[in-house]
Design an enzyme around this catalytic site. Structure first.
Site, mmCIF file in Angstrom:
data_model
loop_
_atom_site.group_PDB
_atom_site.id
_atom_site.type_symbol
_atom_site.label_atom_id
_atom_site.label_comp_id
_atom_site.label_asym_id
_atom_site.label_seq_id
_atom_site.Cartn_x
_atom_site.Cartn_y
_atom_site.Cartn_z
ATOM 1 N N TYR A 264 -2.603 -2.982 10.087
ATOM 2 C CA TYR A 264 -2.563 -2.879 8.622
ATOM 3 C C TYR A 264 -1.190 -2.371 8.178
ATOM 4 O O TYR A 264 -0.573 -2.934 7.276
ATOM 5 C CB TYR A 264 -3.665 -1.933 8.151
ATOM 6 C CG TYR A 264 -3.793 -1.815 6.638
ATOM 7 C CD1 TYR A 264 -4.450 -2.788 5.902
ATOM 8 C CD2 TYR A 264 -3.266 -0.713 5.956
ATOM 9 C CE1 TYR A 264 -4.572 -2.680 4.522
ATOM 10 C CE2 TYR A 264 -3.382 -0.601 4.581
ATOM 11 C CZ TYR A 264 -4.041 -1.589 3.860
ATOM 12 O OH TYR A 264 -4.162 -1.470 2.496
ATOM 13 N N SER B 183 0.867 -1.182 0.000
ATOM 14 C CA SER B 183 0.000 0.000 0.000
ATOM 15 C C SER B 183 0.899 1.226 0.000
ATOM 16 O O SER B 183 2.072 1.152 0.393
ATOM 17 C CB SER B 183 -0.861 0.014 1.266
ATOM 18 O OG SER B 183 -1.398 1.303 1.501
HETATM 19 P P1 NAP Z 1 -11.703 -5.032 -1.418
HETATM 20 O O1 NAP Z 1 -12.542 -4.502 -2.495
HETATM 21 O O2 NAP Z 1 -12.192 -4.982 -0.012
HETATM 22 O O3 NAP Z 1 -11.359 -6.561 -1.789
HETATM 23 C C1 NAP Z 1 -10.651 -7.368 -0.883
HETATM 24 C C2 NAP Z 1 -10.580 -8.775 -1.454
HETATM 25 O O4 NAP Z 1 -9.879 -9.620 -0.536
HETATM 26 C C3 NAP Z 1 -11.945 -9.390 -1.684
HETATM 27 O O5 NAP Z 1 -11.922 -10.134 -2.876
HETATM 28 C C4 NAP Z 1 -12.106 -10.317 -0.487
HETATM 29 O O6 NAP Z 1 -12.970 -11.386 -0.817
HETATM 30 C C5 NAP Z 1 -10.665 -10.800 -0.291
HETATM 31 N N1 NAP Z 1 -10.439 -11.278 1.057
HETATM 32 C C6 NAP Z 1 -10.453 -10.553 2.209
HETATM 33 N N2 NAP Z 1 -10.243 -11.351 3.267
HETATM 34 C C7 NAP Z 1 -10.087 -12.611 2.779
HETATM 35 C C8 NAP Z 1 -9.841 -13.880 3.377
HETATM 36 N N3 NAP Z 1 -9.712 -14.027 4.704
HETATM 37 N N4 NAP Z 1 -9.751 -14.955 2.574
HETATM 38 C C9 NAP Z 1 -9.888 -14.838 1.230
HETATM 39 N N5 NAP Z 1 -10.106 -13.658 0.610
HETATM 40 C C10 NAP Z 1 -10.206 -12.567 1.379
HETATM 41 O O7 NAP Z 1 -10.279 -4.338 -1.401
HETATM 42 P P2 NAP Z 1 -9.335 -3.829 -2.606
HETATM 43 O O8 NAP Z 1 -9.350 -2.370 -2.625
HETATM 44 O O9 NAP Z 1 -9.621 -4.588 -3.841
HETATM 45 O O10 NAP Z 1 -7.920 -4.247 -2.017
HETATM 46 C C11 NAP Z 1 -7.074 -5.176 -2.664
HETATM 47 C C12 NAP Z 1 -5.686 -5.043 -2.062
HETATM 48 O O11 NAP Z 1 -5.171 -3.752 -2.328
HETATM 49 C C13 NAP Z 1 -5.630 -5.225 -0.549
HETATM 50 O O12 NAP Z 1 -4.481 -5.972 -0.213
HETATM 51 C C14 NAP Z 1 -5.523 -3.819 -0.029
HETATM 52 O O13 NAP Z 1 -4.883 -3.741 1.222
HETATM 53 C C15 NAP Z 1 -4.702 -3.183 -1.126
HETATM 54 N N6 NAP Z 1 -4.852 -1.728 -1.178
HETATM 55 C C16 NAP Z 1 -6.019 -1.164 -1.571
HETATM 56 C C17 NAP Z 1 -6.136 0.218 -1.599
HETATM 57 C C18 NAP Z 1 -7.398 0.914 -2.033
HETATM 58 O O14 NAP Z 1 -7.475 2.159 -1.937
HETATM 59 N N7 NAP Z 1 -8.413 0.228 -2.512
HETATM 60 C C19 NAP Z 1 -5.050 1.022 -1.217
HETATM 61 C C20 NAP Z 1 -3.863 0.405 -0.816
HETATM 62 C C21 NAP Z 1 -3.774 -0.984 -0.806
HETATM 63 P P3 NAP Z 1 -14.015 -12.101 0.175
HETATM 64 O O15 NAP Z 1 -14.570 -11.049 1.089
HETATM 65 O O16 NAP Z 1 -14.987 -12.711 -0.762
HETATM 66 O O17 NAP Z 1 -13.204 -13.123 0.916
#
Ligand code: NAP
Length: 261
Positions: free
Chosen positions: A159, A146
């Site tokens: 986090y 991140s």
């Molecule tokens: P999101 O929309 O909340 O998606 C998170 C994904 O992770 C979902 O597919 C969820 O699926 C899966 N997940 C969560 N816990 C899980 C578990 N215990 N087992 C299996 N799957 C799990 O978030 P996103 O924005 O796409 O984030 C993706 C990555 O980017 C993350 O690592 C996040 O920290 C990073 N990131 C995002 C941002 C941002 O602004 N969006 C910024 C910095 C970093 P289920 O709930 O179906 O399990």
């Protein structure tokens, strides 16, 4: 030239594929030619991703399990490797966030975040690297940190620790696996409009505040992760190893200060 981005004949395992950045990554990897194995907990939303991949002419498999459960991760990767015959790309994109003041925190929540974000990335990478090494064709491991990975943020200790550690994990795995032609690189997203920060988006002024500190003056669109993922998964990045690729509109490389109007 475009051939170097082709993933024709490759198998990509993608965590977090049920929504957000992982779903976009999976669709992009499939569009580049890979058979994508979609992992998350919610089978219905994984089926939606599979349907979208197939509607675009791609190929996908679904496997729903909890990444925080090590046994499920190990048996899940073994099943995928058995069913699909190989694993060329392991894209660790799943992640969770949690806000807690330090003095109100408990180890259960700390462990939940560390297990889902960090430990799962370690176990997934270990299992996939074993399959890649046995196949003798090299491979690509992608991790997700991140913009906050190298920084601190109040009430975000678990986090922040997990995302900082993922950078360390990436670099150490890159140092170890490079000789097997397995590259390990990390994507560090800035602020994207996905469900992980839905609560923040709902806070008055938050969306504008992020726009204010981001040089491109906007949030990322989830599909804007696609180019970085395909690059790091393909031959186009054949000598890129141990790198952290910021996809953040310039947020991490600038100090953008705006006076209130
Ligand atoms: P999101 O929309 O909340 O998606 C998170 C994904 O992770 C979902 O597919 C969820 O699926 C899966 N997940 C969560 N816990 C899980 C578990 N215990 N087992 C299996 N799957 C799990 O978030 P996103 O924005 O796409 O984030 C993706 C990555 O980017 C993350 O690592 C996040 O920290 C990073 N990131 C995002 C941002 C941002 O602004 N969006 C910024 C910095 C970093 P289920 O709930 O179906 O399990």
């Amino acid at each position: 030239m475009l051939d170097m981005f082709s993933l024709q004949g490759k198998v990509a395992v993608v965590t977090g594929a049920s929504r957000g950045l992982g779903k976009c990554a999976a669709k992009a990897l499939a569009a580049a030619g890979a058979h994508v194995a979609l992992i998350a907990r919610d089978p219905d939303r994984l089926d939606e991703t599979r349907a979208e991949v197939e509607a675009d002419g791609g190929r996908a498999s679904v496997l729903a399990f909890d990444l925080a459960d090590e046994t499920s991760v190990r048996s899940g990767v073994a099943k995928l490797a058995g069913d699909l015959g190989r694993i060329d790309i392991c894209a660790n994109i799943a992640g969770i966030i949690g806000w807690q003041p330090l003095l109100e925190s408990d180890e259960t929540e700390f462990d939940r975040i560390m297990h889902t974000n960090l430990r799962a990335t370690f176990v997934m990478s270990q299992e996939c690297a074993a399959v890649m090494r046995a196949g003798g064709r090299g491979g690509r491991i992608i991790t997700t940190s991140s913009v906050l990975g190298p920084l601190g943020r109040s009430k975000l200790h678990a986090y922040g620790a997990s995302k900082s550690a993922i950078i360390g994990l990436t670099r150490s795995l890159a140092a170890e696996l490079g000789r097997d032609n397995i590259t390990v690189n990390c994507i560090a997203p800035g602020y994207f409009m996905t469900e992980i920060n839905a609560q923040l988006q709902a806070r008055e002024g938050y969306v504008e505040a992020i726009e204010g500190v981001t040089p491109m003056e906007r949030w990322g669109r989830p599909e804007e992760i696609s180019g970085a993922v395909v690059f790091l998964a393909s031959n186009a990045s054949s000598f890129v190893n141990g790198h952290v690729l910021n996809v953040d509109g310039g947020l991490s490389s600038s100090f953008k200060f705006q006076l209130a109007a």
